[in-house]
Design an enzyme around this catalytic site. Structure first.
Site, short mmCIF file in Angstrom:
data_model
loop_
_atom_site.label_atom_id
_atom_site.label_comp_id
_atom_site.label_asym_id
_atom_site.label_seq_id
_atom_site.Cartn_x
_atom_site.Cartn_y
_atom_site.Cartn_z
N GLY A 146 1.96 1.94 10.75
CA GLY A 146 2.88 3.07 10.59
C GLY A 146 3.56 3.48 11.87
O GLY A 146 4.17 4.55 11.95
N SER A 170 3.07 -2.56 10.40
CA SER A 170 4.53 -2.54 10.58
C SER A 170 5.20 -3.85 10.19
O SER A 170 6.16 -4.28 10.83
CB SER A 170 4.88 -2.14 12.01
N ASN A 208 0.86 -1.18 0.00
CA ASN A 208 0.00 0.00 0.00
C ASN A 208 0.90 1.24 0.00
O ASN A 208 1.53 1.56 1.01
CB ASN A 208 -0.89 -0.03 1.27
N HIS A 262 -9.78 0.92 4.91
CA HIS A 262 -8.48 1.13 5.56
C HIS A 262 -8.64 2.06 6.75
O HIS A 262 -9.39 3.04 6.70
CB HIS A 262 -7.47 1.69 4.55
N LYS A 280 0.00 4.28 -0.14
CA LYS A 280 -0.65 5.44 0.51
C LYS A 280 -0.37 6.70 -0.32
O LYS A 280 -0.45 6.64 -1.55
CB LYS A 280 -0.16 5.59 1.96
N GLU A 313 -6.86 4.37 7.91
CA GLU A 313 -6.59 5.80 7.70
C GLU A 313 -7.80 6.49 7.07
O GLU A 313 -8.05 7.67 7.32
CB GLU A 313 -5.32 5.96 6.84
N GLU A 343 -5.68 -5.35 10.44
CA GLU A 343 -4.61 -4.38 10.66
C GLU A 343 -4.90 -3.59 11.93
O GLU A 343 -5.66 -2.60 11.90
CB GLU A 343 -4.55 -3.39 9.49
C1 PEP Z 1 -1.07 -0.17 5.94
O1 PEP Z 1 -1.16 1.00 5.67
O2 PEP Z 1 -1.93 -0.96 5.49
C2 PEP Z 1 0.03 -0.63 6.78
C3 PEP Z 1 0.00 -1.83 7.24
O3 PEP Z 1 1.04 0.28 7.02
P1 PEP Z 1 2.44 0.00 7.77
O4 PEP Z 1 3.02 -1.24 7.14
O5 PEP Z 1 3.26 1.21 7.52
O6 PEP Z 1 2.14 -0.23 9.21
#
Ligand code: PEP
Length: 236
Positions: free
Chosen positions: A166, A196, A6, A91, A8, A93, A160
């Site tokens: 992040g 992460s 992703n 998601h 972003k 975010e 997630e």
């Molecule tokens: C994500 O945005 O789906 C995600 C898992 O981000 P990160 O790997 O940076 O935690």
């Protein structure tokens, strides 16, 4: 396994093209084995790419309309131009920063399901819910499936935890294992873990029983790091 990136709000049109060229050469030399790779670039980088068949380009969002007056949004007509048929919905975010409600998320799900899209649907609890224990975690995560047809054959769920996205914090293997097992009891679809994920923890996460892959943000933006994760997945 599904290994998804992703981007972003990262990468330009030019850097996405360079990334995909590099990634394609790696995959063609069997760097990723049998694994399926999904890339979710920003809208501005969408194009008609010549990619190995194991690579799918998806979008990070979409508006539930073919076209119309939805300023700043992208509808089906714009996605069809680039043969996009994979989408991320829900998601964290978009839920927490952009304020998307479960109602809007379910509307998007219904629309893109009706159009036959493959849907990577994200769920995940905030830190205070995790601290209350697994029953609260499950209640929270299942509430994010309200209004969603979990029998849809092109559904993939990405678990997630919000506190792990992040932040550099990863859920423990026990937390991931328990949550994915509990989810699998109610939804019989491929399950990804995200939060992460990086080369250093890819192997152990992919070896968790009900884990069918990973959704990677930060560590996917550098193609070398993403290729390293693909090599690790190849050996899993
Ligand atoms: C994500 O945005 O789906 C995600 C898992 O981000 P990160 O790997 O940076 O935690």
């Amino acid at each position: 396994m599904i290994i998804a990136a992703n981007f972003k709000t990262n990468h330009t049109r030019a850097s996405t093209k360079a990334y995909l060229d590099d990634l394609s050469a790696f995959i063609e030399s069997d760097g990723a084995g049998e694994n399926r790779v999904m890339i979710f670039p920003p809208y501005t980088a969408l194009d008609s790419f010549d990619l190995p068949s194991s690579v799918t380009i998806g979008v990070q969002n979409g508006y539930p309309a073919i076209k119309g007056s939805f300023t700043g949004e992208i509808g089906l007509e714009q996605l069809d131009e680039f043969s996009i048929s994979t989408i991320l919905i829900g998601h964290s975010e978009r839920r927490h920063i952009l304020g998307e409600s479960q109602e809007l998320i379910a509307q998007k799900f219904d629309f893109f399901k009706e159009k036959g899209f493959e849907i990577v649907y994200c769920i995940g609890e905030p830190k205070e819910v995790r601290e209350e224990g697994i029953e609260s975690v499950m209640r929270y995560n299942l509430s994010q499936l309200e209004g969603i047809d979990t029998n849809y054959e092109k559904l993939i769920i990405a678990y997630e935890p919000v506190w792990a996205i992040g932040t550099g914090l990863t859920a423990t293997n026990e937390q991931i294992d328990e949550t994915l097992s509990r989810l699998k009891e109610v939804v019989d679809v491929p399950l990804l873990y995200g939060g992460s994920v990086k080369p250093a923890n890819t192997k152990e996460i992919l070896s968790i029983k009900n884990c069918d892959g990973v959704l990677v943000g930060t560590a996917s933006w550098d193609v070398e790091s993403f290729k390293e994760m693909l090599s690790i997945a190849k050996g899993c």
